[in-house]
Write a protein that holds these residues in place. Structure first.
Motif, short mmCIF file in Angstrom:
data_model
loop_
_atom_site.label_atom_id
_atom_site.label_comp_id
_atom_site.label_asym_id
_atom_site.label_seq_id
_atom_site.Cartn_x
_atom_site.Cartn_y
_atom_site.Cartn_z
N PRO A 118 0.83 -1.21 0.00
CA PRO A 118 0.00 0.00 0.00
C PRO A 118 0.86 1.26 0.00
CG PRO A 118 -0.69 -1.53 1.74
CD PRO A 118 0.62 -2.03 1.22
N GLY A 119 0.32 2.30 -0.59
CA GLY A 119 1.03 3.56 -0.64
C GLY A 119 1.38 4.03 -2.02
N GLY A 120 1.12 3.20 -3.04
CA GLY A 120 1.42 3.60 -4.41
C GLY A 120 0.35 4.53 -4.96
N SER A 121 0.78 5.45 -5.82
CA SER A 121 -0.13 6.37 -6.49
C SER A 121 -0.28 6.00 -7.95
CB SER A 121 0.38 7.81 -6.38
OG SER A 121 -0.40 8.68 -7.18
N GLY A 122 -1.51 6.03 -8.42
CA GLY A 122 -1.76 5.74 -9.83
C GLY A 122 -2.01 6.99 -10.65
N MET A 123 -1.60 8.15 -10.16
CA MET A 123 -1.94 9.40 -10.82
C MET A 123 -1.39 9.51 -12.24
SD MET A 123 -4.04 11.27 -9.08
CE MET A 123 -3.84 12.92 -9.77
N TYR A 124 -0.26 8.88 -12.51
CA TYR A 124 0.30 8.96 -13.86
C TYR A 124 -0.11 7.78 -14.73
CZ TYR A 124 3.20 12.88 -12.41
OH TYR A 124 3.62 14.11 -11.96
N PHE A 125 -0.88 6.85 -14.18
CA PHE A 125 -1.27 5.68 -14.95
C PHE A 125 -1.92 6.01 -16.29
CE2 PHE A 125 -4.94 3.00 -16.07
CZ PHE A 125 -4.25 1.90 -16.57
N PRO A 126 -2.81 7.00 -16.38
CA PRO A 126 -3.47 7.23 -17.68
C PRO A 126 -2.51 7.45 -18.84
CG PRO A 126 -4.64 8.40 -15.95
CD PRO A 126 -3.37 7.88 -15.33
N LEU A 127 -1.26 7.82 -18.55
CA LEU A 127 -0.29 8.06 -19.62
C LEU A 127 0.24 6.76 -20.24
CD1 LEU A 127 1.70 11.01 -18.02
CD2 LEU A 127 -0.17 11.13 -19.68
N VAL A 128 -0.11 5.59 -19.66
CA VAL A 128 0.34 4.34 -20.29
C VAL A 128 -0.26 4.18 -21.67
CG1 VAL A 128 0.71 3.13 -18.10
CG2 VAL A 128 -1.48 2.89 -19.30
N GLY A 129 -1.32 4.91 -21.95
CA GLY A 129 -1.93 4.84 -23.28
C GLY A 129 -0.99 5.29 -24.38
N LEU A 130 0.10 5.95 -24.03
CA LEU A 130 1.10 6.36 -25.02
C LEU A 130 2.01 5.20 -25.42
CD1 LEU A 130 2.16 9.74 -23.37
CD2 LEU A 130 0.61 9.43 -25.31
N LEU A 131 2.03 4.14 -24.61
CA LEU A 131 2.90 3.00 -24.89
C LEU A 131 2.24 2.04 -25.87
CD1 LEU A 131 4.00 2.27 -21.21
CD2 LEU A 131 5.28 3.53 -22.95
N LEU A 143 -8.75 6.05 -19.36
CA LEU A 143 -7.81 5.50 -18.38
C LEU A 143 -7.81 6.40 -17.15
CD1 LEU A 143 -4.84 4.49 -20.73
CD2 LEU A 143 -6.80 3.11 -19.98
N VAL A 144 -8.11 5.82 -16.01
CA VAL A 144 -8.30 6.59 -14.78
C VAL A 144 -7.34 6.09 -13.70
CG1 VAL A 144 -9.90 7.20 -12.92
CG2 VAL A 144 -10.71 7.06 -15.29
N GLY A 145 -6.58 7.00 -13.13
CA GLY A 145 -5.73 6.71 -11.99
C GLY A 145 -6.15 7.56 -10.81
N TYR A 146 -5.69 7.21 -9.64
CA TYR A 146 -6.00 8.03 -8.47
C TYR A 146 -4.99 7.75 -7.36
CZ TYR A 146 -8.12 4.01 -6.07
OH TYR A 146 -8.34 2.79 -5.45
N ALA A 147 -4.96 8.66 -6.41
CA ALA A 147 -4.14 8.48 -5.21
C ALA A 147 -5.07 8.06 -4.08
CB ALA A 147 -3.42 9.77 -4.85
N PRO A 148 -4.94 6.82 -3.57
CA PRO A 148 -5.83 6.37 -2.49
C PRO A 148 -5.68 7.24 -1.24
CG PRO A 148 -4.64 4.53 -3.48
CD PRO A 148 -4.02 5.79 -4.01
N ARG A 149 -6.60 7.07 -0.32
CA ARG A 149 -6.57 7.86 0.91
C ARG A 149 -5.21 7.71 1.59
NH1 ARG A 149 -10.89 6.48 5.18
NH2 ARG A 149 -12.32 6.80 3.43
N GLY A 150 -4.65 8.85 1.97
CA GLY A 150 -3.35 8.89 2.62
C GLY A 150 -2.20 9.18 1.69
N VAL A 151 -2.39 8.96 0.37
CA VAL A 151 -1.30 9.03 -0.59
C VAL A 151 -1.28 10.40 -1.28
CG1 VAL A 151 -0.33 8.04 -2.70
CG2 VAL A 151 -1.42 6.55 -0.99
N GLY A 152 -0.10 10.98 -1.40
CA GLY A 152 0.05 12.22 -2.16
C GLY A 152 -0.81 13.33 -1.58
N ARG A 153 -1.72 13.87 -2.41
CA ARG A 153 -2.61 14.96 -1.97
C ARG A 153 -3.90 14.44 -1.34
NH1 ARG A 153 -2.02 20.02 -4.64
NH2 ARG A 153 -0.14 20.17 -5.90
#
Length: 542
Positions: A118-131, A143-153
């Motif tokens: 736990p603790g990972g952020s998926g905020m940049y995940f939507p950019l995998v569509g470039l690969l 493509l939707v990413g998010y920072a779970p409760r406690g993570v980042g902002r």
């Protein structure tokens, strides 16, 4: 021998010496009340939606990535009480078929991703569509990413000053002395107190049950009647918790590198199994280095490579490289090679150069980074809070000492470092909950895709088998004789074909399927996986 067999006695002792505390939060609150709280929060989220717009400037997000927030209750038993905001990111479906430029691909909805931790952020995940490996999926899904409760902002957690967290050099004895153990016990107690002091009574609400509930609110905020979700590593666990709580809300679900969800495994025994598995993956790396002795000069057997590593440890203990890299930093750098085999060339090069008198490559891969200290401290705080809150842990140091001393005799590489990472849970000030009995019956949950690499150390393969047994109608796809942690959309075309068939067409193999391993890395090859792992928010823990 499998660690689950080795430590069955320890698990039994754990369950008899530490009674489980009331589930996630205040005692006496029935789960039905929290489910009603989810319904209230989800109804509000669907009505308000997510106002996606420009991402905050300090995130340095590229054009095309949109950001927004979704509001969730801190405690679902009190949906009108304190609220927290989770940050969310999105790239809209492209509708472009990479195989046929004239064909417009219809949108299938939102694909929500969590990278684990736990603790990972998926905020940049939507950019995998470039690969290239993701373009067909990116055509059909937002493509939707998010920072779970406690993570980042997202209502961030912290347990200590980041400047203290990222310090070096540190030691990492594989057979620690009594004095060293006492020192680490004191540090664990201090860390646990710091978590409580910085978060107060809110600390208990950072757990996997609330992560699953938050996911349902996010589903509603996105306007989705049913969720399409991909979780990696720890993300497979709370994804499975979500499937257990809300099976009718699932459209499709991919669980990549599944952890063992059995209640008696979460999380003490899972960590014992993980430490045992890392020894095998460490051996895989040394075998590879020995096969390329002509390149690295570290020896033509795995044992010779190990002796070179131990020589480096001893030298760094006496004189840290650049005043920054000691045995602890060395071990952490080589642990990453046990997660991802495309780290193998850079780690072998660093070890070889250091033993020949050049510390530069080792400093590049192992030196602490002050620039990322705050992020690393936040990740550690969330990891600790979630794992400590989720389940009972032994509170008697003698249990930890006995189990891990025994394990370290046959698996010294990671055992004690894993202990120090998790030891605050022995002294945790918040109530621990009873682990969820992850389970769905036939027809309750849509068919689910489980992906696993056979030699994955961070999520040992037995966990995928257990997840498959517990989720009826699920199908397991195995990458044989491979150990990369997180294989969806990666280097194996066979795995990716199963992923695409499922997400794009809802099609799964009739029964358990397997893929040949992806090619091993070549000496000197650049780390092509780096961008992919960054975008998926890989966290080198669970």
């Amino acid at each position: 021998m499998r660690a689950a067999v080795l430590y069955s006695a320890a698990g039994s002792l754990l369950l008899t010496t530490l009674a489980a505390a009331p589930a996630d939060g205040a005692p006496g609150v029935p789960q039905a009340a929290r489910l009603r709280g989810v319904e209230v929060a989800a109804t509000r989220a669907r009505a308000s939606g997510i106002d996606f717009g420009t991402c905050p400037a300090d995130q340095k997000a590229p054009d095309g990535l949109q950001c927004g927030t979704v509001t969730v209750p801190l405690d679902y038993a009190h949906p009108d009480g304190r609220q927290i905001r989770l940050t969310v990111s999105r790239v809209r479906a492209t509708h472009k078929d990479p195989r046929n430029s004239k064909r417009k691909v219809p949108r299938q909805g939102a694909l929500v991703f969590n990278p684990g931790g736990p603790g990972g952020s998926g905020m940049y995940f939507p950019l995998v569509g470039l690969l290239p490996e993701w373009k067909r999926i990116a055509a059909a899904y937002d493509l939707v990413g998010y920072a779970p409760r406690g993570v980042g902002r997202s209502a961030p957690l912290s347990c200590q000053d980041p400047k203290q967290f990222a310090g070096g050099p540190t030691q990492a004895p594989t057979h620690p002395s009594t004095a060293y153990k006492k020192k680490r016990i004191a540090q664990a107690k201090t860390y646990a107190r710091g978590c409580a002091q910085r978060s107060g009574s809110a600390l208990r609400y950072y757990n996997s049950l609330n992560n699953a509930r938050d996911l349902d609110v996010l589903r509603a905020a996105l306007g989705e009647d049913r969720l399409t979700f991909m979780g990696a590593s720890y993300g497979t666990y709370f994804g499975a918790v979500y499937a257990t709580l809300f099976p009718s809300h699932v459209r499709r679900m991919v669980l990549d590198s599944a952890v063992n969800p059995a209640p008696e495994q979460v999380w003490y025994r899972d960590n014992l199994d993980q430490s045992a598995a890392f020894e095998g993956r460490w051996a895989d790396f040394r075998d590879w280095v020995a096969r390329h002795d002509d390149v690295y000069g570290l020896g033509d057997t795995a044992e010779k490579v190990r002796r070179g590593y131990e020589t480096a440890r001893a030298r760094l203990a006496a004189r840290p490289a650049g005043g920054k890299v000691g045995p602890g930093q060395l071990q952490a750098a080589f642990l990453s090679a046990a997660y991802y085999d495309d780290y193998w060339p850079s780690r072998a090069e660093a070890l070889s150069a250091y033993l020949k008198g050049d510390p530069g490559p080792l400093l590049r891969v192992a030196a602490p980074s002050p620039e990322t200290a705050a992020e690393a401290e936040n990740t550690s705080a969330v990891y600790t809070a979630v794992e400590c809150n989720d389940a009972p842990w032994p509170t008697d140091w003698a249990v930890w000492d006995r189990d891990n001393t025994r394990l370290a005799r046959r698996a010294p590489f990671e055992t004690w470092e894993n202990v120090w990472m998790n030891l605050p849970c022995a002294y945790w000030p918040a109530p621990r909950q009873r682990p969820v009995d992850v389970r769905t019956g036939p027809g309750e949950l849509p068919p689910t895709l489980i992906l696993a690499a056979e030699r994955d150390a961070a999520a040992p393969y037995d966990g995928a088998l257990e997840m498959h047994r517990r989720l009826a109608d699920s199908v397991l796809v195995t990458e044989r004789d491979a150990g990369t942690h997180g294989i969806a959309g990666g280097a194996n075309p066979c795995v990716n074909a199963h992923l695409e068939a499922y997400l794009l067409q809802g099609r799964l193999p009739v029964r358990h399927a397997s893929c040949a391993p992806h090619p091993e890395p070549r000496p000197g090859a650049p780390r092509k996986q780096a961008l992919r792992d960054h975008l998926k928010g890989k966290a080198d823990r669970t």
